[in-house]
Design a protein around this motif. Structure first.
Motif, PDB file in Angstrom:
ATOM      1  N   ILE A 386       0.829  -1.208   0.000  1.00  0.00           N
ATOM      2  CA  ILE A 386       0.000   0.000   0.000  1.00  0.00           C
ATOM      3  C   ILE A 386       0.862   1.256   0.000  1.00  0.00           C
ATOM      4  N   VAL A 387       1.923   1.261   0.818  1.00  0.00           N
ATOM      5  CA  VAL A 387       2.801   2.425   0.899  1.00  0.00           C
ATOM      6  C   VAL A 387       3.503   2.672  -0.435  1.00  0.00           C
ATOM      7  N   MET A 388       3.942   1.603  -1.091  1.00  0.00           N
ATOM      8  CA  MET A 388       4.615   1.773  -2.385  1.00  0.00           C
ATOM      9  C   MET A 388       3.639   2.298  -3.438  1.00  0.00           C
ATOM     10  N   LEU A 389       2.400   1.829  -3.396  1.00  0.00           N
ATOM     11  CA  LEU A 389       1.386   2.340  -4.323  1.00  0.00           C
ATOM     12  C   LEU A 389       1.059   3.801  -4.027  1.00  0.00           C
ATOM     13  N   LYS A 390       1.000   4.131  -2.729  1.00  0.00           N
ATOM     14  CA  LYS A 390       0.717   5.510  -2.338  1.00  0.00           C
ATOM     15  C   LYS A 390       1.839   6.434  -2.809  1.00  0.00           C
ATOM     16  N   LEU A 391       3.084   5.978  -2.672  1.00  0.00           N
ATOM     17  CA  LEU A 391       4.222   6.762  -3.124  1.00  0.00           C
ATOM     18  C   LEU A 391       4.143   6.995  -4.626  1.00  0.00           C
ATOM     19  N   PHE A 392       3.784   5.961  -5.369  1.00  0.00           N
ATOM     20  CA  PHE A 392       3.649   6.093  -6.823  1.00  0.00           C
ATOM     21  C   PHE A 392       2.552   7.099  -7.172  1.00  0.00           C
ATOM     22  N   TYR A 393       1.468   7.058  -6.427  1.00  0.00           N
ATOM     23  CA  TYR A 393       0.314   7.919  -6.715  1.00  0.00           C
ATOM     24  C   TYR A 393       0.647   9.401  -6.514  1.00  0.00           C
ATOM     25  N   ILE A 394       1.407   9.716  -5.460  1.00  0.00           N
ATOM     26  CA  ILE A 394       1.675  11.125  -5.148  1.00  0.00           C
ATOM     27  C   ILE A 394       2.928  11.656  -5.844  1.00  0.00           C
ATOM     28  N   ALA A 395       3.678  10.797  -6.521  1.00  0.00           N
ATOM     29  CA  ALA A 395       4.944  11.214  -7.139  1.00  0.00           C
ATOM     30  C   ALA A 395       4.704  12.039  -8.396  1.00  0.00           C
ATOM     31  N   PRO A 396       5.606  12.982  -8.714  1.00  0.00           N
ATOM     32  CA  PRO A 396       5.539  13.710  -9.987  1.00  0.00           C
ATOM     33  C   PRO A 396       5.650  12.737 -11.162  1.00  0.00           C
ATOM     34  N   SER A 397       5.202  13.156 -12.317  1.00  0.00           N
ATOM     35  CA  SER A 397       5.128  12.265 -13.478  1.00  0.00           C
ATOM     36  C   SER A 397       6.476  11.672 -13.863  1.00  0.00           C
ATOM     37  N   LYS A 398       7.555  12.472 -13.809  1.00  0.00           N
ATOM     38  CA  LYS A 398       8.873  11.940 -14.181  1.00  0.00           C
ATOM     39  C   LYS A 398       9.347  10.876 -13.195  1.00  0.00           C
ATOM     40  N   VAL A 399       9.043  11.080 -11.917  1.00  0.00           N
ATOM     41  CA  VAL A 399       9.416  10.074 -10.915  1.00  0.00           C
ATOM     42  C   VAL A 399       8.617   8.796 -11.156  1.00  0.00           C
ATOM     43  N   ARG A 400       7.344   8.941 -11.503  1.00  0.00           N
ATOM     44  CA  ARG A 400       6.533   7.757 -11.811  1.00  0.00           C
ATOM     45  C   ARG A 400       7.130   6.974 -12.977  1.00  0.00           C
ATOM     46  N   LEU A 401       7.508   7.697 -14.017  1.00  0.00           N
ATOM     47  CA  LEU A 401       8.107   7.024 -15.172  1.00  0.00           C
ATOM     48  C   LEU A 401       9.398   6.314 -14.775  1.00  0.00           C
ATOM     49  N   GLY A 402      10.186   6.971 -13.930  1.00  0.00           N
ATOM     50  CA  GLY A 402      11.417   6.345 -13.455  1.00  0.00           C
ATOM     51  C   GLY A 402      11.147   5.113 -12.621  1.00  0.00           C
ATOM     52  N   MET A 403      10.095   5.152 -11.795  1.00  0.00           N
ATOM     53  CA  MET A 403       9.760   4.017 -10.943  1.00  0.00           C
ATOM     54  C   MET A 403       9.270   2.818 -11.750  1.00  0.00           C
ATOM     55  N   THR A 404       8.673   3.072 -12.907  1.00  0.00           N
ATOM     56  CA  THR A 404       8.207   1.977 -13.751  1.00  0.00           C
ATOM     57  C   THR A 404       9.261   1.526 -14.756  1.00  0.00           C
ATOM     58  N   GLY A 405      10.374   2.260 -14.823  1.00  0.00           N
ATOM     59  CA  GLY A 405      11.436   1.899 -15.758  1.00  0.00           C
ATOM     60  C   GLY A 405      11.215   2.426 -17.157  1.00  0.00           C
ATOM     61  N   LEU A 406      10.203   3.298 -17.323  1.00  0.00           N
ATOM     62  CA  LEU A 406       9.894   3.827 -18.662  1.00  0.00           C
ATOM     63  C   LEU A 406      10.705   5.066 -18.999  1.00  0.00           C
ATOM     64  N   LEU A 407      11.340   5.647 -17.972  1.00  0.00           N
ATOM     65  CA  LEU A 407      12.167   6.836 -18.216  1.00  0.00           C
ATOM     66  C   LEU A 407      13.623   6.410 -18.278  1.00  0.00           C
ATOM     67  N   ILE A 408      14.222   6.495 -19.429  1.00  0.00           N
ATOM     68  CA  ILE A 408      15.609   6.072 -19.614  1.00  0.00           C
ATOM     69  C   ILE A 408      16.520   7.294 -19.502  1.00  0.00           C
ATOM     70  N   ASN A 409      17.569   7.163 -18.696  1.00  0.00           N
ATOM     71  CA  ASN A 409      18.508   8.269 -18.595  1.00  0.00           C
ATOM     72  C   ASN A 409      19.926   7.731 -18.631  1.00  0.00           C
ATOM     73  N   LYS A 410      20.876   8.585 -18.405  1.00  0.00           N
ATOM     74  CA  LYS A 410      22.285   8.230 -18.590  1.00  0.00           C
ATOM     75  C   LYS A 410      22.794   7.227 -17.566  1.00  0.00           C
ATOM     76  N   ARG A 411      22.070   7.038 -16.458  1.00  0.00           N
ATOM     77  CA  ARG A 411      22.525   6.069 -15.453  1.00  0.00           C
ATOM     78  C   ARG A 411      21.893   4.701 -15.662  1.00  0.00           C
ATOM     79  N   GLU A 412      21.016   4.550 -16.671  1.00  0.00           N
ATOM     80  CA  GLU A 412      20.269   3.317 -16.838  1.00  0.00           C
ATOM     81  C   GLU A 412      21.175   2.117 -17.070  1.00  0.00           C
ATOM     82  N   LYS A 413      22.375   2.359 -17.573  1.00  0.00           N
ATOM     83  CA  LYS A 413      23.283   1.248 -17.821  1.00  0.00           C
ATOM     84  C   LYS A 413      23.646   0.509 -16.550  1.00  0.00           C
ATOM     85  N   ILE A 414      23.456   1.157 -15.372  1.00  0.00           N
ATOM     86  CA  ILE A 414      23.725   0.495 -14.099  1.00  0.00           C
ATOM     87  C   ILE A 414      22.740  -0.637 -13.896  1.00  0.00           C
TER      88      ILE A 414
END
Length: 414
Positions: A386-414
């Motif tokens: 529930i807490v993880m879902l709540k965090l996802f719900y209140i997060a800004p859109s870019k953070v949500r994309l990052g949490m789902t793995g849909l936002l690719i950035n320069k550190r993704e190679k890690i």
């Protein structure tokens, strides 16, 4: 029926994990032996922090040397990490008095003496385990617990190509001016106005700092998790840059601290005849890096189960005793929670500096009981979901994309 010259349990190690489990086993009246390459009387080199309420729940708050009511973090104001917006956690934080903590555990060991040996090999037999040392001496026990740390070569676990480690370089000393406000503890200072554009693209780190009183302070540059880990030299340079940007110089160093430990170490195979506890059992919290609170909470139940088995079933094979221990240490619920935390860590490891600041700014907007339970691994599994879902719900859109793995950035190679 007890086999001649065979201890009930042999504990390997001399750090907090080894002393915690050895003390609990001794309190249950078991015949315990201990082996370590260094004396348990040797002072522990690192400081150990903990939320004060964790110790209060165990009635152990007297072990704190320092305690702060003013506990804060800084995540910047969204403009390149600049700004002095302060997030107040409204929860006391403390540092252990390491000497008192160590002495308290040793006292509960009731005079247990550690053999100063280096273990070379371990031989498993049906009803005993033989620990063979480089000196040629052999030690026999119904059960052996490896509490010697994550570097142990004796605990089997799945291979992982990208072991991420938290690294930190810290200084206790005196400074030309105060790096922290009086009576304040700073959990995370992610402000990055001292970094240039190229430095902002490097793996992020933050300041962990506190006022120790009497004009002395503890400041530590910390990397949450990185593979490969950020070097101590780089963290030291970042700390000095952070301080000099504020016009602060280090006048005197009382103590330097170097911390390095894995955050995503795979769980050990739980059918092996060698039991583990502490870092060797992957008990470091993948999300926060905390360990000591977990040691104190989980040692009593593990020791109780081991004592029950050894006393009531003297002919049980060693391998079965170990499996009973593994099932107690890593229940199905704890395994599932650990997997969720590791998933979260994997996502955070791909976040760049801006996204990471935004994530933590959001995380600490959760109700205190939720973020505290998340960081201390005390939330029941359904509540953790529930807490993880709540965090996802209140997060800004870019953070949500990052949490789902849909936002690719320069550190993704890690």
């Amino acid at each position: 029926m007890k086999l001649n010259n065979v201890a009930d349990v042999l504990v390997m190690g001399a750090g907090p994990a080894a002393l915690c489990i050895a003390a609990e086993l001794v309190q249950h009246g078991l015949d315990v032996q201990a082996i370590a390459s260094k004396s348990p009387l040797e002072p522990w080199p690192n400081t150990y922090g903990i939320w004060a309420s964790e110790l209060e729940s165990l009635n152990m708050q007297e072990l704190l040397k320092y305690r702060w009511e003013d506990t804060v973090s800084f995540f910047g104001d969204g403009l390149g990490g600049k700004g002095n917006i302060c997030t107040n956690h409204h929860l006391d934080y403390g540092l252990f008095n390491s000497i008192n903590f160590q002495e308290a555990l040793l006292e509960r060991c009731n005079g247990l003496s550690w053999q100063l040996e280096t273990v070379d090999n371990i031989d498993f037999r049906e009803r005993e385990t033989v620990v063979i040392c480089t000196s040629g001496k052999k030690y026999f026990a119904r059960l052996v617990i490896d509490a010697s740390g994550y570097k142990t070569p004796f605990i089997r676990r799945p291979k992982h190509d990208q072991i991420a480690k938290q690294a930190a370089y810290g200084v206790v000393g005196k400074f030309s001016s105060a790096p922290v406000e009086k009576n304040r503890f700073v959990l995370m200072d992610f402000r990055s106005d001292h970094l240039n554009a190229n430095e902002l693209e490097e793996p992020p780190s933050f300041l962990y700092a506190m006022d120790l009183g009497d004009g002395s302070y503890f400041v530590e540059e910390t990397s949450l998790a990185c593979s490969p880990p950020i070097s101590f030299e780089s963290l030291k340079a970042r700390l000095n840059l952070r301080l000099s940007n504020k016009g602060i110089q280090i006048d005197e160093i009382f103590h330097e601290e170097h911390c390095l430990f894995p955050m995503n170490l795979p769980l050990p195979y739980r059918d092996q005849p060698l039991l583990a506890f502490g870092g060797s059992a992957s008990m470091v919290h993948p999300a926060s890096g905390y360990l000591v609170g977990s040691l104190l909470r989980r040692a009593p139940s593990l020791a109780s189960e081991i004592a029950k088995v050894i006393k009531k079933e003297p002919l049980m094979p060693t391998s079965q005793i170990a499996i009973r221990g593994w099932k107690t240490l890593w229940t199905n619920e704890l395994v599932q929670r650990h997997r969720l935390y590791q998933f979260g860590l994997q996502r955070l490891m791909s976040f760049d500096e801006t996204l990471l600041r935004s994530f933590f700014d959001t995380f600490f907007k959760l109700p205190k009981k939720d973020w505290f339970g998340y960081l201390t691994n005390t939330l029941p599994l359904p509540r953790l979901f529930i807490v993880m879902l709540k965090l996802f719900y209140i997060a800004p859109s870019k953070v949500r994309l990052g949490m789902t793995g849909l936002l690719i950035n320069k550190r993704e190679k890690i």
